[in-house]
Design a protein around this motif. Structure first.
Motif, PDB file in Angstrom:
ATOM      1  N   GLY A 196      18.435  -8.479   7.951  1.00 55.76           N
ATOM      2  CA  GLY A 196      18.718  -7.055   7.975  1.00 55.76           C
ATOM      3  C   GLY A 196      17.698  -6.336   8.845  1.00 55.76           C
ATOM      4  N   THR A 197      17.722  -5.021   8.813  1.00 53.03           N
ATOM      5  CA  THR A 197      16.771  -4.226   9.593  1.00 53.03           C
ATOM      6  C   THR A 197      15.531  -3.946   8.750  1.00 53.03           C
ATOM      7  OG1 THR A 197      18.559  -3.154  10.826  1.00 53.03           O
ATOM      8  CG2 THR A 197      16.408  -2.052  10.829  1.00 53.03           C
ATOM      9  N   PRO A 198      14.357  -4.292   9.250  1.00 49.75           N
ATOM     10  CA  PRO A 198      13.138  -4.062   8.469  1.00 49.75           C
ATOM     11  C   PRO A 198      12.913  -2.577   8.200  1.00 49.75           C
ATOM     12  CG  PRO A 198      12.718  -5.535  10.331  1.00 49.75           C
ATOM     13  CD  PRO A 198      14.081  -4.955  10.540  1.00 49.75           C
ATOM     14  N   PRO A 199      12.319  -2.244   7.053  1.00 44.13           N
ATOM     15  CA  PRO A 199      12.089  -0.833   6.734  1.00 44.13           C
ATOM     16  C   PRO A 199      10.976  -0.192   7.547  1.00 44.13           C
ATOM     17  CG  PRO A 199      11.183  -2.236   5.016  1.00 44.13           C
ATOM     18  CD  PRO A 199      11.933  -3.133   5.940  1.00 44.13           C
ATOM     19  N   ILE A 200       9.988  -0.999   7.974  1.00 44.14           N
ATOM     20  CA  ILE A 200       8.889  -0.489   8.794  1.00 44.14           C
ATOM     21  C   ILE A 200       8.582  -1.487   9.891  1.00 44.14           C
ATOM     22  CG2 ILE A 200       7.858   0.891   6.927  1.00 44.14           C
ATOM     23  CD1 ILE A 200       5.775  -1.350   6.581  1.00 44.14           C
ATOM     24  N   ALA A 201       7.857  -1.031  10.909  1.00 46.22           N
ATOM     25  CA  ALA A 201       7.423  -1.901  12.003  1.00 46.22           C
ATOM     26  C   ALA A 201       5.898  -1.927  12.023  1.00 46.22           C
ATOM     27  CB  ALA A 201       7.959  -1.392  13.329  1.00 46.22           C
ATOM     28  N   LEU A 202       5.321  -3.113  11.934  1.00 46.41           N
ATOM     29  CA  LEU A 202       3.871  -3.259  11.924  1.00 46.41           C
ATOM     30  C   LEU A 202       3.350  -3.502  13.337  1.00 46.41           C
ATOM     31  CD1 LEU A 202       3.459  -5.501   8.743  1.00 46.41           C
ATOM     32  CD2 LEU A 202       3.378  -2.999   8.919  1.00 46.41           C
ATOM     33  N   VAL A 203       2.179  -2.913  13.625  1.00 46.62           N
ATOM     34  CA  VAL A 203       1.619  -3.046  14.974  1.00 46.62           C
ATOM     35  C   VAL A 203       0.218  -3.641  14.984  1.00 46.62           C
ATOM     36  CG1 VAL A 203       3.029  -1.179  15.901  1.00 46.62           C
ATOM     37  CG2 VAL A 203       0.777  -0.648  14.946  1.00 46.62           C
ATOM     38  N   SER A 204      -0.499  -3.593  13.853  1.00 46.32           N
ATOM     39  CA  SER A 204      -1.856  -4.143  13.829  1.00 46.32           C
ATOM     40  C   SER A 204      -2.292  -4.366  12.389  1.00 46.32           C
ATOM     41  CB  SER A 204      -2.846  -3.194  14.524  1.00 46.32           C
ATOM     42  OG  SER A 204      -2.945  -1.967  13.812  1.00 46.32           O
ATOM     43  N   GLY A 205      -3.435  -5.030  12.230  1.00 46.32           N
ATOM     44  CA  GLY A 205      -3.957  -5.265  10.895  1.00 46.32           C
ATOM     45  C   GLY A 205      -5.406  -5.675  10.927  1.00 46.32           C
ATOM     46  N   GLN A 206      -6.076  -5.495   9.810  1.00 47.52           N
ATOM     47  CA  GLN A 206      -7.463  -5.911   9.648  1.00 47.52           C
ATOM     48  C   GLN A 206      -7.684  -6.281   8.200  1.00 47.52           C
ATOM     49  OE1 GLN A 206      -9.561  -6.032  12.412  1.00 47.52           O
ATOM     50  NE2 GLN A 206     -10.862  -7.265  11.069  1.00 47.52           N
ATOM     51  N   GLY A 207      -8.185  -7.488   7.963  1.00 49.22           N
ATOM     52  CA  GLY A 207      -8.371  -7.937   6.590  1.00 49.22           C
ATOM     53  C   GLY A 207      -7.035  -8.089   5.899  1.00 49.22           C
ATOM     54  N   ALA A 208      -6.831  -7.365   4.812  1.00 43.06           N
ATOM     55  CA  ALA A 208      -5.556  -7.386   4.094  1.00 43.06           C
ATOM     56  C   ALA A 208      -4.792  -6.072   4.271  1.00 43.06           C
ATOM     57  CB  ALA A 208      -5.788  -7.649   2.615  1.00 43.06           C
ATOM     58  N   THR A 209      -5.175  -5.283   5.266  1.00 41.09           N
ATOM     59  CA  THR A 209      -4.537  -3.985   5.514  1.00 41.09           C
ATOM     60  C   THR A 209      -3.841  -3.996   6.863  1.00 41.09           C
ATOM     61  OG1 THR A 209      -6.185  -2.836   4.163  1.00 41.09           O
ATOM     62  CG2 THR A 209      -4.933  -1.507   5.722  1.00 41.09           C
ATOM     63  N   VAL A 210      -2.597  -3.524   6.890  1.00 45.50           N
ATOM     64  CA  VAL A 210      -1.820  -3.457   8.129  1.00 45.50           C
ATOM     65  C   VAL A 210      -1.464  -2.009   8.436  1.00 45.50           C
ATOM     66  CG1 VAL A 210      -0.872  -5.789   8.019  1.00 45.50           C
ATOM     67  CG2 VAL A 210       0.289  -3.940   6.809  1.00 45.50           C
ATOM     68  N   THR A 211      -1.140  -1.766   9.715  1.00 47.44           N
ATOM     69  CA  THR A 211      -0.812  -0.425  10.185  1.00 47.44           C
ATOM     70  C   THR A 211       0.558  -0.443  10.843  1.00 47.44           C
ATOM     71  OG1 THR A 211      -3.159   0.027  10.573  1.00 47.44           O
ATOM     72  CG2 THR A 211      -1.572   1.481  11.672  1.00 47.44           C
ATOM     73  N   ASP A 212       1.383   0.566  10.548  1.00 48.86           N
ATOM     74  CA  ASP A 212       2.717   0.611  11.147  1.00 48.86           C
ATOM     75  C   ASP A 212       2.720   1.463  12.414  1.00 48.86           C
ATOM     76  OD1 ASP A 212       2.964   3.313  10.466  1.00 48.86           O
ATOM     77  OD2 ASP A 212       4.362   2.967   8.813  1.00 48.86           O
ATOM     78  N   GLU A 213       3.890   1.544  13.063  1.00 49.17           N
ATOM     79  CA  GLU A 213       3.976   2.235  14.346  1.00 49.17           C
ATOM     80  C   GLU A 213       3.754   3.740  14.234  1.00 49.17           C
ATOM     81  OE1 GLU A 213       7.857   2.044  16.175  1.00 49.17           O
ATOM     82  OE2 GLU A 213       8.842   1.955  14.237  1.00 49.17           O
ATOM     83  N   GLN A 214       3.816   4.279  13.017  1.00 49.68           N
ATOM     84  CA  GLN A 214       3.549   5.693  12.804  1.00 49.68           C
ATOM     85  C   GLN A 214       2.080   5.948  12.458  1.00 49.68           C
ATOM     86  OE1 GLN A 214       6.090   7.540  13.577  1.00 49.68           O
ATOM     87  NE2 GLN A 214       7.448   5.761  13.669  1.00 49.68           N
ATOM     88  N   GLY A 215       1.290   4.893  12.318  1.00 54.46           N
ATOM     89  CA  GLY A 215      -0.114   5.044  11.972  1.00 54.46           C
ATOM     90  C   GLY A 215      -0.408   4.955  10.493  1.00 54.46           C
ATOM     91  N   ALA A 216       0.626   4.774   9.654  1.00 53.29           N
ATOM     92  CA  ALA A 216       0.419   4.628   8.215  1.00 53.29           C
ATOM     93  C   ALA A 216      -0.147   3.240   7.918  1.00 53.29           C
ATOM     94  CB  ALA A 216       1.726   4.835   7.462  1.00 53.29           C
ATOM     95  N   THR A 217      -1.004   3.145   6.895  1.00 53.99           N
ATOM     96  CA  THR A 217      -1.612   1.868   6.525  1.00 53.99           C
ATOM     97  C   THR A 217      -1.086   1.391   5.174  1.00 53.99           C
ATOM     98  OG1 THR A 217      -3.525   2.970   5.511  1.00 53.99           O
ATOM     99  CG2 THR A 217      -3.715   2.340   7.829  1.00 53.99           C
ATOM    100  N   TYR A 218      -1.111   0.066   4.996  1.00 56.00           N
ATOM    101  CA  TYR A 218      -0.595  -0.576   3.789  1.00 56.00           C
ATOM    102  C   TYR A 218      -1.519  -1.728   3.408  1.00 56.00           C
ATOM    103  CZ  TYR A 218       3.652   1.569   5.709  1.00 56.00           C
ATOM    104  OH  TYR A 218       4.567   2.448   6.256  1.00 56.00           O
ATOM    105  N   ILE A 219      -1.807  -1.846   2.134  1.00 59.92           N
ATOM    106  CA  ILE A 219      -2.463  -3.062   1.645  1.00 59.92           C
ATOM    107  C   ILE A 219      -1.367  -4.104   1.438  1.00 59.92           C
ATOM    108  CG2 ILE A 219      -3.763  -4.112  -0.243  1.00 59.92           C
ATOM    109  CD1 ILE A 219      -5.119  -1.401  -0.636  1.00 59.92           C
ATOM    110  N   ASP A 220      -1.546  -5.250   2.078  1.00 59.45           N
ATOM    111  CA  ASP A 220      -0.497  -6.268   2.116  1.00 59.45           C
ATOM    112  C   ASP A 220      -0.706  -7.296   1.014  1.00 59.45           C
ATOM    113  OD1 ASP A 220       1.455  -8.059   2.740  1.00 59.45           O
ATOM    114  OD2 ASP A 220       0.685  -8.574   4.726  1.00 59.45           O
ATOM    115  N   LEU A 221       0.157  -7.272   0.010  1.00 62.52           N
ATOM    116  CA  LEU A 221       0.108  -8.258  -1.067  1.00 62.52           C
ATOM    117  C   LEU A 221       1.135  -9.364  -0.866  1.00 62.52           C
ATOM    118  CD1 LEU A 221      -0.475  -6.101  -4.279  1.00 62.52           C
ATOM    119  CD2 LEU A 221      -2.141  -7.130  -2.735  1.00 62.52           C
ATOM    120  N   LEU A 222       1.630  -9.504   0.358  1.00 62.21           N
ATOM    121  CA  LEU A 222       2.591 -10.560   0.692  1.00 62.21           C
ATOM    122  C   LEU A 222       2.044 -11.525   1.737  1.00 62.21           C
ATOM    123  CD1 LEU A 222       5.426 -11.765   0.354  1.00 62.21           C
ATOM    124  CD2 LEU A 222       6.239 -10.133   2.073  1.00 62.21           C
TER     125      LEU A 222
END
Length: 392
Positions: free
Chosen positions: A20-46
């Motif tokens: 399907g179509t992903p809900p967000i697009a990721l562009v970078s990451g550091q440690g366990a945190t990733v950043t999407d194309e809008q600049g929002a950050t997420y702690i990645d538990l996957l």
């Protein structure tokens, strides 16, 4: 002037809709945190489904891959290279059997395909696989996968696979004894990941090992998701004190760089001979360079820290509303919910800066990068509590 489309808007115009179509697009990451194309950050538990073992932006991995890409990016298996020999030797050391041998490939499915072919080379026809297990999407690996809904559209699958209830040693013995001289292999995951993080009952792996030894059957342990320290030991099977004939692995081995491995020992190690199997990209020097960093990093101290983080995460989860119980070990945990709201929790998580995964409606699967920090753990727990309190 038209506004440029986002990556997620462009996705269905280019990519086959298997996910399907992903809900967000990721562009970078550091440690366990990733950043999407809008600049929002997420702690990645996957962690890319238990793949990014050393997290995002690991400098040692980046340097090793960059150096190898500039030095020798590919050679094929017609030639020897240092990175593949080093990675193979380190895996043999982890297995603890100097006579073991390694076949490198590119994914978990390919590792299990190789194990399937090893079983065929015994001259026996029957392979016994666990109900609800998952071993991959290629035709051989799919035949071993005990999930009829995933198989249904692709029959006829390779023949000879029979299924047993995961954890039922007595049923498995009866199945073997229907035709022990034609039973080639028994395959299982120490913890079934895709089904909802379901560990094998205590003593089950030992019972299977003894059964295989009794009848000369290959014991294949799929460590694709559980291996490389994910459960607090390098291999999950170590907690049962057994030694399988065949071990398959991938995911965390390359911490994001595609690589898989099939390790054969005892009666399995001589089955592959020149011409019986192969792969163009298996043992790629760049992938093995990444694997060498992982294998050098995941030492005893690192594993102890994974176990500590897993215990901390479990304790923080157990008293959250909606949690019925927590399954799994180390940093591979399944949160069994009292209500079928797991997929809703995943959607809420994204809106609150937390990446979660729901293998089914009642379970959240947590497989964060093994390097997740204490701050990231605490923030994730606070956010998870907020989400589940809201759903409750």
């Amino acid at each position: 002037m038209n506004k440029p489309q986002s990556l997620t808007q462009r996705w269905p115009e280019t990519i086959v809709a298997t996910y399907g179509t992903p809900p967000i697009a990721l562009v970078s990451g550091q440690g366990a945190t990733v950043t999407d194309e809008q600049g929002a950050t997420y702690i990645d538990l996957l962690a890319g489904i238990a793949v990014n073992a050393l997290g995002y932006g690991n400098e040692q991995v980046a340097q090793a891959v960059s150096h190898q890409a500039r030095t020798l990016v590919h050679a094929s298996n017609l030639f020897a290279t240092q990175p593949v020999l080093d990675a193979g030797a380190k895996l043999i050391q982890r297995v603890g059997d100097e006579s073991a041998r390694v076949f490198f490939c590119n994914s978990g499915a390919e590792a299990n395909e190789a194990a399937f072919k090893l079983a065929r080379l015994t001259g026996r026809r029957r392979i016994l696989a666990a109900e609800h297990g998952f071993h991959g999407r290629t035709m051989g690996a799919l035949a071993l996968t005990g999930q009829p809904d995933k198989q249904r559209s692709f029959h006829p699958l390779p023949a000879g696979v029979e299924f047993y209830p995961f954890g039922d040693a007595e049923y498995l013995r009866q199945l073997v004894e229907q035709d022990p001289n034609d039973t080639a292999a028994i395959i299982l995951e120490p913890i079934q990941g895709e089904t909802g993080v379901i560990p094998a009952p205590a003593g089950f792996l030992q019972a299977v090992s003894e059964l295989c030894d009794e009848y000369g059957i290959l014991f294949i342990v799929d460590e694709v998701q559980t291996g490389v320290g994910r459960t607090g030991t390098f291999f999950a099977y170590e907690s049962e004190g057994i030694q399988p004939d065949v071990i398959t692995m991938a995911k965390g081995l390359g911490t994001g760089v595609p690589i898989g491995a099939t390790i054969a020992r005892r009666r399995a190690k001589e089955l592959f001979q020149p011409g019986s199997h192969g792969t163009t990209f298996g043992g790629n020097p760049v992938a093995c360079a990444a694997a060498n960093v992982v294998l050098d990093t995941v030492d005893a101290e690192f594993l102890a820290e994974v176990a500590r983080k897993g215990d901390y995460l479990r304790r923080g989860i157990e008293n959250i509303p909606l949690i019925d119980c927590v399954r799994g070990r180390g940093l591979m945990l399944g949160l069994v919910l009292q209500e079928p709201v797991a997929k809703q929790a995943v959607r809420l998580g994204l809106s609150r800066g937390l990446i979660l995964n729901a293998p089914n409606e009642n379970v959240l699967r947590l497989t964060p990068p093994l390097v997740i920090s204490q701050h990231e753990l605490d923030t994730a727990l606070t956010t998870l509590r907020t989400i589940l309190e809201e759903l409750a």
